[in-house]
Write an enzyme that holds these catalytic residues in place. Structure first.
Site, PDB file in Angstrom:
ATOM      1  N   ASP A  77       0.808  -1.209  -0.091  1.00  0.00           N
ATOM      2  CA  ASP A  77      -0.043  -0.075  -0.350  1.00  0.00           C
ATOM      3  C   ASP A  77       0.879   1.224  -0.652  1.00  0.00           C
ATOM      4  O   ASP A  77       0.565   2.507  -0.295  1.00  0.00           O
ATOM      5  CB  ASP A  77      -0.482   0.039   1.420  1.00  0.00           C
ATOM      6  N   GLY A  78       2.325   1.121   0.427  1.00  0.00           N
ATOM      7  CA  GLY A  78       3.399   2.281   0.620  1.00  0.00           C
ATOM      8  C   GLY A  78       3.293   2.555  -0.286  1.00  0.00           C
ATOM      9  O   GLY A  78       3.839   4.147  -0.816  1.00  0.00           O
ATOM     10  N   ASN A 150      -4.810   9.122   1.515  1.00  0.00           N
ATOM     11  CA  ASN A 150      -4.654   8.396   3.069  1.00  0.00           C
ATOM     12  C   ASN A 150      -4.982   9.208   3.896  1.00  0.00           C
ATOM     13  O   ASN A 150      -6.794   9.664   4.494  1.00  0.00           O
ATOM     14  CB  ASN A 150      -3.789   7.382   3.379  1.00  0.00           C
ATOM     15  N   THR A 191      -8.770   3.214   7.598  1.00  0.00           N
ATOM     16  CA  THR A 191      -7.811   2.008   7.988  1.00  0.00           C
ATOM     17  C   THR A 191      -6.404   2.211   8.114  1.00  0.00           C
ATOM     18  O   THR A 191      -5.434   1.280   8.700  1.00  0.00           O
ATOM     19  CB  THR A 191      -7.660   0.264   7.051  1.00  0.00           C
ATOM     20  N   ALA A 192      -6.077   3.196   8.580  1.00  0.00           N
ATOM     21  CA  ALA A 192      -4.338   3.050   8.532  1.00  0.00           C
ATOM     22  C   ALA A 192      -4.628   3.923  10.125  1.00  0.00           C
ATOM     23  O   ALA A 192      -4.469   3.518  10.867  1.00  0.00           O
ATOM     24  CB  ALA A 192      -3.760   4.248   7.254  1.00  0.00           C
ATOM     25  N   TYR A 193      -3.228   4.735   9.578  1.00  0.00           N
ATOM     26  CA  TYR A 193      -2.635   5.716  10.624  1.00  0.00           C
ATOM     27  C   TYR A 193      -4.390   6.238  11.351  1.00  0.00           C
ATOM     28  O   TYR A 193      -4.454   6.688  12.672  1.00  0.00           O
ATOM     29  CB  TYR A 193      -2.055   7.142  10.488  1.00  0.00           C
ATOM     30  N   SER A 194      -5.763   6.863  10.951  1.00  0.00           N
ATOM     31  CA  SER A 194      -6.159   6.941  12.314  1.00  0.00           C
ATOM     32  C   SER A 194      -6.973   6.054  13.098  1.00  0.00           C
ATOM     33  O   SER A 194      -7.147   6.085  14.278  1.00  0.00           O
ATOM     34  CB  SER A 194      -7.818   7.735  11.029  1.00  0.00           C
ATOM     35  N   ALA A 215      -3.037  10.965  20.586  1.00  0.00           N
ATOM     36  CA  ALA A 215      -2.696  11.702  21.632  1.00  0.00           C
ATOM     37  C   ALA A 215      -2.965  12.728  22.268  1.00  0.00           C
ATOM     38  O   ALA A 215      -2.435  13.225  23.379  1.00  0.00           O
ATOM     39  CB  ALA A 215      -1.450  11.219  22.298  1.00  0.00           C
TER      40      ALA A 215
END
Length: 295
Positions: A77-78, A150, A191-194, A215
């Site tokens: 994906d990257g 993304n 579906t990634a960093y989020s 955070a």
């Protein structure tokens, strides 16, 4: 009836030297179907000097300018995200060949590639159009590509204290996040960093963006979904007087006097999907939904 030759732009992951057999399988298939292949120079040099593959391409390019029929991304994906940023407004359909684990975007295995090419030639594929999130700056300009397939992440730098992120949606003040950062995600990137920060999974055809704090200082801070037609304005305060903006993982440092405006790009990324493929099936397999871990 004579079949027109496909003109292909080829990109790939330059860190997968152990995948030479799979790479050769794809290249042999392209040769078999007489595709005219133009390869990205960085990937060409990787194939030639690292992967142990002897490429016989006539065309190698440094910049993406030709009108190609398809772009092929060989990696994960990257790699496909990087390919999409290179293709940009040309909107060339991208075929994502997955050289490792199952991907959400690159989901065609090397052993499926020949059938995929047959499907392409016979018109038996569908093109998924994915929204892009564009970043404009007021102050310091961005050095790289300013659209994300993304996500866009606004993050503190290094070991700095948390940052204050003042968010305005369509001219109306939303809130000021006290956090390590804020991820603004497209449905594709949900579906990634989020997701790793507690954001929602969003089906790709849904016309929204998601805002998820990284955070956050307050436990009351929750992800927010906004329409993709919205305009999001961001101002950052930082003790170090700078912050990072990461567009699909490509990060740049900006002064905290630089304001950001995030909005829907006026073009879309186009991803080739074979008609038998199903997003829910990929979710089940990738997320292991329904799996009994006792087995």
């Amino acid at each position: 009836m004579h079949r027109r030759k496909l003109i292909i732009a080829l990109f790939g992951n330059c860190y997968q030297a152990k995948k030479s057999a799979s790479i050769q399988e794809v290249l042999s298939c392209l040769k078999k179907y007489e595709a005219e292949v133009h390869v990205d120079r960085e990937y060409f040099e990787f194939l030639q000097h690292t992967a142990g593959v002897q490429p016989t391409f006539k065309y190698v390019f440094d910049s993406y300018e030709e009108p190609y029929d398809y772009a092929i991304s060989m990696g994960g994906d990257g790699t496909l995200l990087r390919t999409a940023s290179t293709v940009g407004a040309a909107c060339t359909p991208i075929i994502g060949v997955n050289m490792g684990r199952l991907g959400f975007l690159a989901d065609i295995r090397p052993d499926e590639f020949e059938q995929c090419i047959k499907d392409v030639l016979q018109g038996h594929v569908q093109i998924d159009e994915r929204s892009l999130l564009q970043v404009d700056t007021e102050g310091q300009p961005l050095q790289g590509y300013n659209c994300a397939l993304n996500d866009v992440a606004i993050l503190k730098r290094d070991n700095a204290s948390m940052i204050s992120i003042r968010a305005t949606v369509n001219g109306e003040y939303l809130t000021t996040y006290q956090a390590d950062g804020l991820v603004v995600s497209t449905p594709t990137g949900s579906t990634a960093y989020s997701l790793s920060n507690g954001g929602p999974i969003i089906i790709p055809q849904t016309r929204v963006f998601a805002m998820t704090a990284v955070a956050p200082h307050s436990l009351n801070t929750r992800p927010l979904v906004i329409p993709e037609t919205a305009t999001l304005e961001i101002e950052v305060e930082s003790r170090s007087h700078n912050y990072l903006v990461a567009i699909d993982g490509r990060s740049e440092s900006l002064s905290d006097t630089t304001r950001l405006t995030l909005h829907l790009a006026d073009y879309k990324a186009r991803i080739v999907k074979r008609k038998r493929q199903n997003h829910f099936q990929t979710l089940r397999e990738k997320m292991m939904w329904g799996a009994d871990m006792r087995d």
